[in-house]
Design an enzyme around this catalytic site. Structure first.
Site, PDB file in Angstrom:
ATOM      1  N   ILE A 122      67.513  57.014  -0.648  1.00  0.00           N
ATOM      2  CA  ILE A 122      67.460  57.801  -2.118  1.00  0.00           C
ATOM      3  C   ILE A 122      66.716  56.763  -3.005  1.00  0.00           C
ATOM      4  CG2 ILE A 122      68.813  58.811  -4.011  1.00  0.00           C
ATOM      5  CD1 ILE A 122      71.161  59.367  -2.109  1.00  0.00           C
ATOM      6  N   PRO A 123      65.418  56.851  -3.394  1.00  0.00           N
ATOM      7  CA  PRO A 123      64.752  55.821  -3.856  1.00  0.00           C
ATOM      8  C   PRO A 123      64.668  55.506  -5.384  1.00  0.00           C
ATOM      9  CG  PRO A 123      63.259  57.959  -3.621  1.00  0.00           C
ATOM     10  CD  PRO A 123      64.600  58.316  -3.016  1.00  0.00           C
ATOM     11  N   CYS A 124      65.779  55.134  -5.652  1.00  0.00           N
ATOM     12  CA  CYS A 124      66.141  54.712  -6.983  1.00  0.00           C
ATOM     13  C   CYS A 124      65.132  53.537  -7.561  1.00  0.00           C
ATOM     14  CB  CYS A 124      67.584  54.588  -7.156  1.00  0.00           C
ATOM     15  SG  CYS A 124      68.301  53.257  -6.271  1.00  0.00           S
ATOM     16  N   HIS A 125      64.736  52.815  -6.742  1.00  0.00           N
ATOM     17  CA  HIS A 125      63.730  51.732  -6.810  1.00  0.00           C
ATOM     18  C   HIS A 125      62.383  52.280  -7.695  1.00  0.00           C
ATOM     19  CE1 HIS A 125      62.650  52.868  -2.936  1.00  0.00           C
ATOM     20  NE2 HIS A 125      61.529  52.369  -3.248  1.00  0.00           N
TER      21      HIS A 125
END
Length: 157
Positions: A122-125
């Site tokens: 889950i690409p919170c970056h």
């Protein structure tokens, strides 16, 4: 009670611990050392390890894994929106707040990002400040910077 399966992946940004049930990935954590928990793989852990390897080799641009992050309805709404941010792209916290129809919840979106139990997948970056600068990342800003550079994303320092 669910049985949990554990796997570890040694990545360029540190050791990653993956936790899954029979049916879903439930967490991914950056850790310093393996814990005393035994590594007991199931098909899902093996699949996740393979997809992480492909991601870090630059061969995978989207993860295809069943996820079950534990959180509030608001947090899950944010995380569901994060999954829509494609490899090589960035959005701001405000963009995410608008996308979930809660434009004043920018700070709350940041809080949900920080509580993301399955970072990277889950690409919170890929979420940055409105100024274009990197702000906040539970795994450390150096990891966020490395991941964005890996995806060839331009950002302000």
């Amino acid at each position: 009670m669910d049985t949990y399966y554990i796997g570890y992946y040694s990545s360029p940004v540190g050791l990653i611990k993956i936790k899954a049930t029979t049916d879903h990935i439930v967490s991914l954590d950056f850790i310093d050392n393996k814990t005393s928990e035994d590594q007991n793989h199931n098909f899902l852990i093996t699949n996740c390890l393979n997809q992480l390897q492909e991601y870090f080799e630059g061969k995978r641009f989207q993860f295809d894994l069943p996820l079950s992050p534990s959180g509030t309805d608001f947090q899950r709404a944010v995380w569901n929106e994060l999954i829509n941010v494609p490899f090589g792209s960035i959005k701001t916290y405000k963009d995410i707040a608008i996308a979930i129809n809660n434009p004043k919840a920018v700070r709350a979106v940041g809080g949900a990002n920080n509580k993301n139990p399955i970072p990277l997948i889950i690409p919170c970056h890929r979420i940055i400040g409105s100024s274009g600068k990197l702000i906040g990342y539970g795994g450390g800003l150096w990891r966020k910077e490395w991941l964005l550079n890996h995806e060839k994303i331009k950002f302000k320092k």
